[in-house]
Every structure is written in C-alpha cells, then in structure tokens.
Design an enzyme around this catalytic site. Sequence first.
Site, short mmCIF file in Angstrom:
data_model
loop_
_atom_site.label_atom_id
_atom_site.label_comp_id
_atom_site.label_asym_id
_atom_site.label_seq_id
_atom_site.Cartn_x
_atom_site.Cartn_y
_atom_site.Cartn_z
N GLY A 118 -11.32 -14.40 44.21
CA GLY A 118 -10.86 -14.50 42.92
C GLY A 118 -10.84 -13.21 42.05
O GLY A 118 -10.60 -11.99 42.66
N SER A 119 -11.27 -13.43 40.91
CA SER A 119 -10.92 -12.15 39.76
C SER A 119 -12.07 -11.09 40.21
O SER A 119 -13.39 -11.50 40.63
CB SER A 119 -11.04 -12.75 38.53
N CYS A 125 -2.61 -11.39 45.17
CA CYS A 125 -3.72 -10.53 45.07
C CYS A 125 -3.16 -9.07 45.16
O CYS A 125 -3.06 -8.07 44.47
CB CYS A 125 -5.17 -10.82 45.80
N GLU A 127 -13.31 -10.85 48.02
CA GLU A 127 -11.90 -10.33 47.86
C GLU A 127 -11.40 -10.70 46.55
O GLU A 127 -11.19 -11.58 45.88
CB GLU A 127 -11.08 -11.34 48.90
N THR A 183 -15.42 -12.54 38.08
CA THR A 183 -15.95 -13.46 38.29
C THR A 183 -16.74 -13.05 39.75
O THR A 183 -17.99 -13.45 39.96
CB THR A 183 -15.27 -14.85 39.00
N GLY A 184 -16.35 -12.06 40.29
CA GLY A 184 -16.77 -11.44 41.62
C GLY A 184 -18.16 -10.77 41.34
O GLY A 184 -19.10 -10.61 42.22
P1 NAD Z 1 -11.52 -16.96 39.25
O1 NAD Z 1 -12.28 -15.66 39.72
O2 NAD Z 1 -11.53 -17.45 37.97
O3 NAD Z 1 -11.89 -18.18 40.18
C1 NAD Z 1 -11.64 -18.25 41.62
C2 NAD Z 1 -12.99 -19.43 42.01
O4 NAD Z 1 -14.30 -19.00 41.54
C3 NAD Z 1 -12.70 -20.64 41.57
O5 NAD Z 1 -12.81 -21.46 42.52
C4 NAD Z 1 -13.60 -20.76 40.37
O6 NAD Z 1 -13.78 -22.15 40.24
C5 NAD Z 1 -14.57 -20.01 40.84
N1 NAD Z 1 -15.62 -19.50 40.17
C6 NAD Z 1 -15.47 -19.31 38.77
N2 NAD Z 1 -16.56 -18.65 38.01
C7 NAD Z 1 -17.56 -18.77 38.94
C8 NAD Z 1 -18.98 -18.26 39.03
N3 NAD Z 1 -19.45 -17.76 37.93
N4 NAD Z 1 -19.43 -18.44 40.05
C9 NAD Z 1 -19.07 -18.59 41.28
N5 NAD Z 1 -17.55 -19.28 41.15
C10 NAD Z 1 -16.93 -19.26 40.14
O7 NAD Z 1 -9.90 -16.59 39.85
P2 NAD Z 1 -8.66 -16.23 38.83
O8 NAD Z 1 -8.96 -15.16 38.07
O9 NAD Z 1 -8.24 -17.53 38.31
O10 NAD Z 1 -7.87 -15.96 40.13
C11 NAD Z 1 -6.86 -14.92 40.28
C12 NAD Z 1 -7.74 -13.81 40.88
O11 NAD Z 1 -8.07 -13.80 42.25
C13 NAD Z 1 -6.56 -12.59 40.70
O12 NAD Z 1 -7.48 -11.29 40.34
C14 NAD Z 1 -6.41 -12.30 42.13
O13 NAD Z 1 -5.91 -10.91 42.48
C15 NAD Z 1 -7.48 -12.76 42.88
N6 NAD Z 1 -7.29 -12.95 44.58
C16 NAD Z 1 -7.75 -12.05 45.24
C17 NAD Z 1 -7.30 -12.22 46.77
C18 NAD Z 1 -7.95 -11.34 47.66
O14 NAD Z 1 -7.85 -11.82 48.75
N7 NAD Z 1 -8.32 -10.03 47.39
C19 NAD Z 1 -6.81 -13.02 47.12
C20 NAD Z 1 -6.18 -14.15 45.91
C21 NAD Z 1 -6.49 -13.90 44.69
#
Ligand code: NAD
Length: 474
Positions: free
Chosen positions: A225-226, A281, A247, A229-230
């Site tokens: 994810g982002s 990503c 990731e 959030t990471g």
């Molecule tokens: P996000 O971080 O908002 O959400 C990703 C997941 O995390 C979802 O399932 C969400 O419900 C969950 N989530 C949200 N808050 C949370 C918390 N506090 N604790 C635990 N889980 C939580 O993702 P987004 O911003 O909507 O997605 C896009 C991002 O993902 C982009 O930055 C993209 O580059 C990245 N991404 C990275 C990869 C990689 O392999 N490096 C692959 C695909 C997407």
Amino acid sequence: MTIPAEITAPRLTIAGQPCGSTEMLAVIDPSTAAPFIEVPSATLRQLDEAVAAADAAFGAWGGFPLSRRQEMIRGIRDVVLANIDELAVLVTMEQGKPLGNARGEIMASLRQIDFLGSIAMDREIIKDDDTGRVEVRREPLGVVGAISVWNYPILTALFKIVPALVAGNVVIVKPSPYTPVATLRLGELLQTVLPPGVVQVLAGADELGSALTKHPGVRKISFTGSVATGKQVMAAAAGNLTRVTLELGGNDAGIVLDDVDPAAVGAELFWAAFSNSGQVCAALKRLYVPEAKFDAICEAIAAEAATVVVGPGLQDGVKAGPIQNKPQLERVRELTADALVKGGDAFFTGEVPAGPGYWFPTTLIRGVAEDVPLVAEEQFGPVMPILRYRTLDDAIRRANDTDYGLGASVWSTDLERAAAVADRLRAGSVWVNQHPTVSPTVPFGGVKQSGIGVEGSMHGLIEYTDIKVVSVKR
Ligand code: NAD
C-alpha cells in the site's frame, strides 16, 4: 468468454466455513461509479475468531513436510485456473482493468506457484565435525496477516499467500475495501484445496487492517500500500515486535540517453507509465529526456497514446480502464490541474467515455518544474510528466532526489553506458530498456521509503521465516 448476467456475492470464510457478517461493504464498479455488489465485512470479533482458527490450523500445517504443503499449494493453481473466467470478470468489475489484463494479473500471480511450489528449503550446516554440529533452520512464524491493495487485488494477495504457506505459515488476507470481491471468492475456492483455517479472507475497512497489525496472535504483517499507511503498519507492529514486509509506493524515474531511437522506444515508454491506467507501484512516473531528443521522444510517446481506447474493462477493444476509486481520481485531477496552472503543457490529452465512471484521460505533460507535485509526488494515475535534461549528471541527481526508491530505468542502445547509469540510481530495481518487470524468481522491493524487505525469489520466501539454530556438542 461469457460474462455472467448476475454475480453471486462471495462470503467470508472462517475456519473453513463460509459465513456472513452483521456488516456489509458496498463495492463500486469504477466504470459506472455505482455499487454493483455487497459483500460481508468482517467484524473485530470475526477477526479474533479467524486468528484463533488460523492458530489452530498452524499446528498441523507448519508441521507438514514441505513437499506435502507444496502438493496442496499446487492445488491452488489448479482451482484458480479452473475458475479463472469468473475471477477475471470479478477483478474487472471491481478494479476496472480490461478483462484480458485481469486474466494476465491472475496468470502472473500463479507463476509464483510454478517456482515456489517445488523449491527446496535446505538446512544450512555451518559445522559438522568431531566436536559438534551446528545447523541453521528456517522456521515458520505462525499467523501471517496479508494486507493487499486495489490496483492488483489478486496478485498482491497471492504474492503473499503462496510464500507464506510454502514457508509453513497460515494466512489471514485483508483485501482493500475497494476491491474485496475477487479475493473473497479466491478465499472460498481455496477452502476446497487447503485444510480449514490455513487461508482465510476477511474483507473490511482500513480499521480491520489496523486491528490485524496490532493483533497479538499475528506474527507477521506483509503489507502492500502507500508509504503513509506503511508507516502506521510498522508503528502498530512494533507493539508485539510483529515482523513486517512493506511494499510501498514509488516515484520511479526513467532516464533516456541521447543515443536512443525515439520511434523504437516510444511505445515501450508509454506502456511503462500507463499500464493499468498508471496505477502500478513501479510504473514509470517521471521521464528525463536529453534536450536533443526531447521533441522526438514526446512525439513518439504521444503516437502510442493516441492508439489507446479508454473504456469499461468488459468492453471489447478497450486497452485502459478507469481510475479505480474516487479519492484517487480526485488526486490525479488535482495534481494535473496544479501542474497546468504552474506552466505545464498538456501536449497530449486522450478521450474518455461520456457519463459516470471514474474516467481520466491519458495525459502527457511537459514544461513543469521539478518541485511541482505532479513530478515530486507519486501520481498513481494516467498522467506522466516528461522533463528535459542538459547533462547526464543532472538527470541522475534529479532522479535520485526523492524519498522514494522503488524502481528506475535507463533507456539506451549502448548497454555498457546504460549499466554505468544504472549503477548510480538508488532504487530497489533498476531496469535497462524496460520498466517494470516482476518475476517470481527475482526479488522485488523498495529502498528508502518505498519499503522494507522484498517479495519474490528465495529472498522473499525467507522473510516468512525466523532463523533457528540447533547446536550440538559432540
Ligand atoms: P492504502 O495504504 O490506503 O491501503 C492499502 C491497504 O491497507 C488496504 O487494504 C487498506 O484497507 C489497508 N489499510 C489502510 N489503513 C491501514 C492501517 N492503518 N493499518 C493496516 N492496514 C491499513 O493504499 P492506497 O494508497 O490506496 O494504495 C496505493 C499505494 O499502494 C500506492 O502508493 C502504490 O504505489 C502502492 N503499491 C505498492 C506496491 C508494491 O509492491 N510496492 C504494489 C501496489 C501498490
């Protein structure tokens, strides 16, 4: 392929049993901006039940010989292939991508099983002599929480499920609330080939993900994810010293060298940035081009852009779908409008269908400064800035001047020169004359704030293990 007139909502599976929930999640088809299905959203109590069921399943699963686990894991490939038409339609409906790409996503996910489904995990013998024997074993961790994302719902789930299971762990998957449908269906299908509790898919809002990261019964979080959030995931995991693989996002730069033939690379540069409507990503997110080739490269990329039909993913002939969700559409709109106000020239703007749906036209922008957010931040949508450079040193400095470090690329006919530039780019993967590539046999992950750890290869597999040393004195 026949597209079903009606879709049955998949259910949650806890301890091998399909079940409902008191809470429901409406899922939107991004090509219409309207909900098309409701699925059960797991409660926190159901999360506790799932962790308990996973823990109970771990005893047997983690103790099976690797070959026995792998036999069942190969069954995942069989059941997914047998249901690929249905899964692909679900991915297209909830994610928006063209049907062929949805199938491609599922097939790419399964390639992991071809690799990990027969890999050996040998013990490392450090010493074995008259005085003693020291061996290093890779032990499974226990319950793994796999948090996936909406751009590749099946791929980001299976890239975690498969290595976690091979290593002997059990998994609870938490898909994105924007795209839970195909993953829930996958969860149902996996019950036919795996013992109860080994894989459970729990859909839910962000709070469910947060609860998973803090759960004392969960030993590892594998998160995609982002960056923002990471960081929250890592902070929450610290409470129980839960292991993490993160990731995260990227702002990948590509550098074109002055020897390229623009016509030869135009199409590849375009798709490096615009595959999955830019929601990748490690997509190419800013392109540096030498003065002498600037106009020709812009023209060559625009020529490919002009061939792209944007539309609903279930429609024949469509090459790119909508943006997956409304907040992301708003973000891409804002970044683009801001770049235009700040002097950007949108030298190519494509067409989108009329009517509702999260449509954004394929857009190529030049003439923006380095600190404009469209360049400095991750756009994650179908818009790319193309920037001029005078010296290669300057291009490399600008490419590296970011907190992100996922991927980067160099484009040249002189592979030695390209390799020398690749040496100087700071990213988890640097590609030459391509961008990006992902393979089950190659590690993939970010440096700097793009993540911690990798997926893929033996390197990714061992992230689902702890080291245990057994040392015997003779
Ligand atoms: P996000 O971080 O908002 O959400 C990703 C997941 O995390 C979802 O399932 C969400 O419900 C969950 N989530 C949200 N808050 C949370 C918390 N506090 N604790 C635990 N889980 C939580 O993702 P987004 O911003 O909507 O997605 C896009 C991002 O993902 C982009 O930055 C993209 O580059 C990245 N991404 C990275 C990869 C990689 O392999 N490096 C692959 C695909 C997407």
